[in-house]
Design a protein around this motif. Structure first.
Motif, PDB file in Angstrom:
ATOM      1  N   ALA A 151       0.842  -1.204   0.000  1.00 24.75           N
ATOM      2  CA  ALA A 151       0.000   0.000   0.000  1.00 24.75           C
ATOM      3  C   ALA A 151       0.872   1.247   0.000  1.00 24.75           C
ATOM      4  CB  ALA A 151      -0.930   0.000   1.204  1.00 24.75           C
ATOM      5  N   GLY A 152       1.970   1.222   0.759  1.00 24.70           N
ATOM      6  CA  GLY A 152       2.885   2.357   0.790  1.00 24.70           C
ATOM      7  C   GLY A 152       3.537   2.600  -0.554  1.00 24.70           C
ATOM      8  N   THR A 153       3.982   1.539  -1.204  1.00 21.84           N
ATOM      9  CA  THR A 153       4.610   1.655  -2.523  1.00 21.84           C
ATOM     10  C   THR A 153       3.605   2.179  -3.539  1.00 21.84           C
ATOM     11  OG1 THR A 153       6.150  -0.127  -2.016  1.00 21.84           O
ATOM     12  CG2 THR A 153       5.803   0.377  -4.340  1.00 21.84           C
ATOM     13  N   GLN A 154       2.391   1.665  -3.492  1.00 18.17           N
ATOM     14  CA  GLN A 154       1.349   2.127  -4.406  1.00 18.17           C
ATOM     15  C   GLN A 154       1.023   3.600  -4.145  1.00 18.17           C
ATOM     16  OE1 GLN A 154      -2.689   0.541  -3.926  1.00 18.17           O
ATOM     17  NE2 GLN A 154      -2.744   0.243  -6.150  1.00 18.17           N
ATOM     18  N   GLY A 155       0.954   3.980  -2.881  1.00 22.72           N
ATOM     19  CA  GLY A 155       0.680   5.369  -2.529  1.00 22.72           C
ATOM     20  C   GLY A 155       1.784   6.303  -3.011  1.00 22.72           C
ATOM     21  N   GLU A 156       3.036   5.875  -2.877  1.00 20.36           N
ATOM     22  CA  GLU A 156       4.159   6.685  -3.352  1.00 20.36           C
ATOM     23  C   GLU A 156       4.114   6.846  -4.869  1.00 20.36           C
ATOM     24  OE1 GLU A 156       7.788   5.045  -1.815  1.00 20.36           O
ATOM     25  OE2 GLU A 156       7.142   5.353   0.263  1.00 20.36           O
ATOM     26  N   SER A 157       3.736   5.798  -5.574  1.00 22.15           N
ATOM     27  CA  SER A 157       3.616   5.892  -7.034  1.00 22.15           C
ATOM     28  C   SER A 157       2.496   6.856  -7.426  1.00 22.15           C
ATOM     29  CB  SER A 157       3.371   4.519  -7.650  1.00 22.15           C
ATOM     30  OG  SER A 157       4.502   3.699  -7.464  1.00 22.15           O
ATOM     31  N   ARG A 158       1.371   6.775  -6.732  1.00 19.54           N
ATOM     32  CA  ARG A 158       0.274   7.717  -7.003  1.00 19.54           C
ATOM     33  C   ARG A 158       0.696   9.149  -6.704  1.00 19.54           C
ATOM     34  NH1 ARG A 158      -4.923   6.597  -3.958  1.00 19.54           N
ATOM     35  NH2 ARG A 158      -5.623   8.361  -5.202  1.00 19.54           N
ATOM     36  N   ALA A 159       1.415   9.332  -5.604  1.00 21.39           N
ATOM     37  CA  ALA A 159       1.877  10.671  -5.235  1.00 21.39           C
ATOM     38  C   ALA A 159       2.857  11.215  -6.277  1.00 21.39           C
ATOM     39  CB  ALA A 159       2.533  10.645  -3.857  1.00 21.39           C
ATOM     40  N   ALA A 160       3.768  10.372  -6.765  1.00 20.21           N
ATOM     41  CA  ALA A 160       4.733  10.805  -7.782  1.00 20.21           C
ATOM     42  C   ALA A 160       4.009  11.229  -9.059  1.00 20.21           C
ATOM     43  CB  ALA A 160       5.739   9.694  -8.069  1.00 20.21           C
TER      44      ALA A 160
END
Length: 115
Positions: free
Chosen positions: A6-15
């Motif tokens: 979830a953290g990795t996915q969130g970071e990708s969305r944020a980027a």
């Protein structure tokens, strides 16, 4: 989904969100002995160190409280380390932002904290 995924996915969305807003991502998951910065981006002539928080179960008020002084200090020290090892950015202004990501929303706090 695990917390890590979830953290990795969130970071990708944020980027993607930051790029769509006109910023250029120059680094992700930069680590030092002091801690980690999730995203490093350029916003015009400003270098932005971004902390990303991806939580499903809490509101944004609770997320804001999760970035305490200790966490801020780690990000600031990691940013200093980044600048010492990437001197091409030394003439740029520096800013610390936070991006909160939920399944339905993204909230960007510009200049969320300072040194």
């Amino acid at each position: 989904m695990t917390n890590s995924a979830a953290g990795t996915q969130g970071e990708s969305r944020a980027a993607r969100f930051l790029a769509d807003a006109g910023m250029s991502v120059v680094g992700r998951n930069f680590r030092s002995q002091y801690g980690e910065v999730d995203i490093i981006a350029k916003d015009g002539d400003t270098l932005v160190f971004v902390e990303v928080k991806s939580w499903r179960g809490y509101g944004f008020d609770a997320l804001e409280q999760s970035i305490d002084m200790k966490k801020q200090r780690r990000i600031i020290e990691t940013a200093k380390y980044f600048l010492s090892s990437h001197r091409e950015y030394n003439s740029m202004a520096v800013r610390f932002d936070v991006v909160f990501v939920s399944p339905r929303d993204i909230q960007h706090l510009v200049s969320a904290f300072m040194e």
